[in-house]
Write a protein that holds these residues in place. Sequence first.
Motif, PDB file in Angstrom:
ATOM      1  N   TRP A  36      47.766  37.793  31.660  1.00  0.00           N
ATOM      2  CA  TRP A  36      47.154  37.123  32.807  1.00  0.00           C
ATOM      3  C   TRP A  36      47.932  37.539  34.049  1.00  0.00           C
ATOM      4  N   PHE A  37      47.185  37.831  35.087  1.00  0.00           N
ATOM      5  CA  PHE A  37      47.761  38.201  36.369  1.00  0.00           C
ATOM      6  C   PHE A  37      47.097  37.375  37.452  1.00  0.00           C
ATOM      7  N   ARG A  38      47.681  37.358  38.624  1.00  0.00           N
ATOM      8  CA  ARG A  38      47.071  36.650  39.741  1.00  0.00           C
ATOM      9  C   ARG A  38      47.350  37.366  41.036  1.00  0.00           C
ATOM     10  N   ALA A  92      45.304  31.269  43.703  1.00  0.00           N
ATOM     11  CA  ALA A  92      45.130  32.722  43.569  1.00  0.00           C
ATOM     12  C   ALA A  92      43.854  33.000  42.782  1.00  0.00           C
ATOM     13  N   VAL A  93      43.478  34.261  42.766  1.00  0.00           N
ATOM     14  CA  VAL A  93      42.470  34.734  41.820  1.00  0.00           C
ATOM     15  C   VAL A  93      43.228  35.169  40.564  1.00  0.00           C
ATOM     16  N   TYR A  94      42.805  34.642  39.438  1.00  0.00           N
ATOM     17  CA  TYR A  94      43.472  34.923  38.171  1.00  0.00           C
ATOM     18  C   TYR A  94      42.636  35.922  37.364  1.00  0.00           C
ATOM     19  N   TYR A  95      43.331  36.923  36.845  1.00  0.00           N
ATOM     20  CA  TYR A  95      42.687  37.982  36.077  1.00  0.00           C
ATOM     21  C   TYR A  95      43.287  38.062  34.678  1.00  0.00           C
ATOM     22  N   GLY A 115      39.286  41.858  33.753  1.00  0.00           N
ATOM     23  CA  GLY A 115      38.148  41.036  34.091  1.00  0.00           C
ATOM     24  C   GLY A 115      37.937  40.996  35.587  1.00  0.00           C
ATOM     25  N   GLN A 116      36.911  40.254  35.995  1.00  0.00           N
ATOM     26  CA  GLN A 116      36.559  40.197  37.417  1.00  0.00           C
ATOM     27  C   GLN A 116      37.325  39.120  38.174  1.00  0.00           C
ATOM     28  N   GLY A 117      37.970  38.247  37.444  1.00  0.00           N
ATOM     29  CA  GLY A 117      38.805  37.228  38.069  1.00  0.00           C
ATOM     30  C   GLY A 117      38.103  35.888  38.216  1.00  0.00           C
ATOM     31  N   THR A 118      38.901  34.842  38.273  1.00  0.00           N
ATOM     32  CA  THR A 118      38.405  33.490  38.524  1.00  0.00           C
ATOM     33  C   THR A 118      39.335  32.824  39.525  1.00  0.00           C
TER      34      THR A 118
END
Length: 124
Positions: A36-38, A92-95, A115-118
């Motif tokens: 997981w990244f942000r 943040a947007v999380y990917y 992924g496109q992020g949430t």
Amino acid sequence: QVQLRESGGGLVQAGASLRLSCAASGRTVSSYAMGWFRRAPGKERESVAAISRGGGVTRYAGSVKGRFTISRDNAKNTVYLQMNSLKPEDTAVYYCAAANSLMGTDRQYEYEYWGQGTQVTVSS
């Protein structure tokens, strides 16, 4: 090849919890280490957590250690990020991302699929 789709983001108050999900399609997620990244507004994307292919080894960024938990359910082809005690700085947007390796790392270049992020927004 694997396709990733995040869900579970939203707007919460500081101190609340959220659980992000990353559903995989195509190739089974058990073939990949996952991370997981942000990306926070105005900042570069950073590693949050990672998990090994089998799920036995995890790693966390110092800023989230003790508050976030990464897990995976290979039978459901899904990876999760449980986020507790959220802070405004977690906004943040999380990917989620998949790496064709055994161990999850914090090195973004090792991750082939994203992924496109949430969006996660934490208000004070």
